[in-house]
Design a protein around this motif. Structure first.
Motif, short mmCIF file in Angstrom:
data_model
loop_
_atom_site.label_atom_id
_atom_site.label_comp_id
_atom_site.label_asym_id
_atom_site.label_seq_id
_atom_site.Cartn_x
_atom_site.Cartn_y
_atom_site.Cartn_z
N SER A 1 -6.76 0.69 -5.63
CA SER A 1 -5.86 1.64 -5.66
C SER A 1 -7.87 3.11 -5.05
CB SER A 1 -5.43 1.75 -6.69
OG SER A 1 -3.56 1.19 -6.69
N GLU A 2 -7.25 4.00 -5.13
CA GLU A 2 -8.07 4.94 -4.50
C GLU A 2 -8.32 6.08 -5.83
OE1 GLU A 2 -8.61 4.88 0.36
OE2 GLU A 2 -7.60 5.89 -0.30
N ARG B 1 -4.75 5.90 -0.95
CA ARG B 1 -4.03 4.43 -0.79
C ARG B 1 -4.03 3.90 -2.78
NH1 ARG B 1 -4.16 2.68 4.78
NH2 ARG B 1 -5.07 0.89 3.64
N ARG C 1 -4.56 4.69 -9.59
CA ARG C 1 -5.61 5.05 -9.41
C ARG C 1 -7.36 4.50 -10.20
NH1 ARG C 1 -4.74 11.20 -8.21
NH2 ARG C 1 -2.35 10.46 -8.50
N LEU D 1 0.82 5.22 -0.28
CA LEU D 1 0.10 6.98 -0.54
C LEU D 1 0.34 7.91 -0.52
CD1 LEU D 1 -2.40 8.03 1.88
CD2 LEU D 1 -0.08 8.60 3.44
N ILE E 1 0.47 -0.88 0.23
CA ILE E 1 -0.32 -0.23 0.45
C ILE E 1 0.50 1.05 0.23
CG2 ILE E 1 -1.84 1.19 1.47
CD1 ILE E 1 -2.80 -1.44 -0.38
N HIS F 1 -2.42 0.33 -4.73
CA HIS F 1 -2.33 -1.16 -3.80
C HIS F 1 -1.51 -1.94 -5.33
CE1 HIS F 1 -3.37 -5.45 -4.38
NE2 HIS F 1 -2.82 -4.75 -3.04
#
Length: 287
Positions: free
Chosen positions: A111-112, A56, A106, A50, A48, A58
């Protein structure tokens, strides 16, 4: 990961592109996983990251399955789905002595966020920065980008201020975001009338053809299939022509980013990493 993903993403996002020139037209993410590495008999670790903007991201870390590590591969996948569907393109590498880091941009997988340019390119840079700071890199660091992943990674590496990777492999990349948009839309009788409106809204500052020469003296291997129905073979030839030495070109056969299923292509990639990147030569796995 075939033609319909590019066509569906184009159709679904056409209105947004017409209204705003949205670079989201290049992305077709999927959240659910199809599999994880354990299903392929691979050890793995969830990573993870940041992002400075708070998102976040992944990825998966696949350790080498050999006592000695031949090298480290940073893998950037194509436009559709997520790392679970692209896993098989690199699942063979741990058995050959390579540790692999796969990152979802993203909006993909866990993944956000929402994928767009240049934000997805910032994700690629974040993964590269993490690799350098992690202390995990063993042997040469090899960047391996496929399709959209290749074309986004080239300008990222050209602008990168850190220690350069030891070499890079780009499969089925394209030279220009505007050019590939025009090409794909004009293949469809429904979309081609809009290509004259949409294409001019696509930015040019990230076109791979304008940045790839700046990667020299990093050794490059550019691969493209003559049978690719998504990104024409001529795109790979043009990308190679725009690159500076040292560079190699490998023509392939088979569907878009599918040639890696062929053992001979895998051997070709390993030879490049050994000969041009300085990866350690290890015995081939039994069987």
């Amino acid at each position: 990961m075939g033609r319909h993903y590019w066509q569906r993403s184009t159709l679904l996002l056409l209105l947004a592109a017409l209204l705003s020139g949205c670079t989201g037209i290049f992305f077709y993410p999927m959240s659910p996983w199809v599999q994880n590495p354990a299903r392929q008999g691979l050890d793995y670790e969830d990573i993870i990251l940041l992002h400075p903007d708070g998102l976040r991201l992944h990825g998966w870390w696949l350790p080498a399955q050999t006592e000695e590590v031949a090298g480290t591969v940073y893998f950037l996948h194509g436009n559709a789905q997520n790392i679970s569907t692209h896993l098989m393109n690199v699942a063979w590498l741990p058995a050959r002595g390579y540790q692999v880091f796969l990152l979802d941009y993203r909006g993909y997988g866990l993944s956000e966020g929402k994928p767009r340019l240049p934000e997805a390119m910032a994700d690629i840079q974040l993964g590269l920065d993490w690799l350098r700071a992690s202390g995990r890199v063993q042997g040469p660091l090899v960047v391996f980008g496929q399709s959209l992943g290749a074309s986004m990674t080239i300008p990222v590496l050209a602008a990168d201020k850190g220690q350069a990777p030891d070499c890079a492999m780009f499969e089925a990349g394209f030279t220009s975001f505007r050019g590939i948009t025009t090409d794909i839309m004009r293949r469809s009788w429904l979309l081609w009338p809009f290509s004259f409106v949409v294409a001019p809204t696509i930015p040019r500052q990230w076109d791979a053809a304008d940045h790839i020469a700046a990667l020299s003296p990093m050794p490059l291997l550019i691969l493209h299939s003559r049978d690719d129905s998504i990104i024409p073979f001529r795109e790979g030839e043009a990308l190679y022509a725009a690159a500076a030495q040292p560079k190699q070109f490998q023509a392939l056969l088979g569907e878009h980013i599918a040639a890696g299923r062929d053992e001979s292509v895998r051997d070709r990639l390993v030879r490049f990493m050994e000969d041009a990147c300085g990866a350690q030569s290890l015995p081939e796995p039994a069987g």
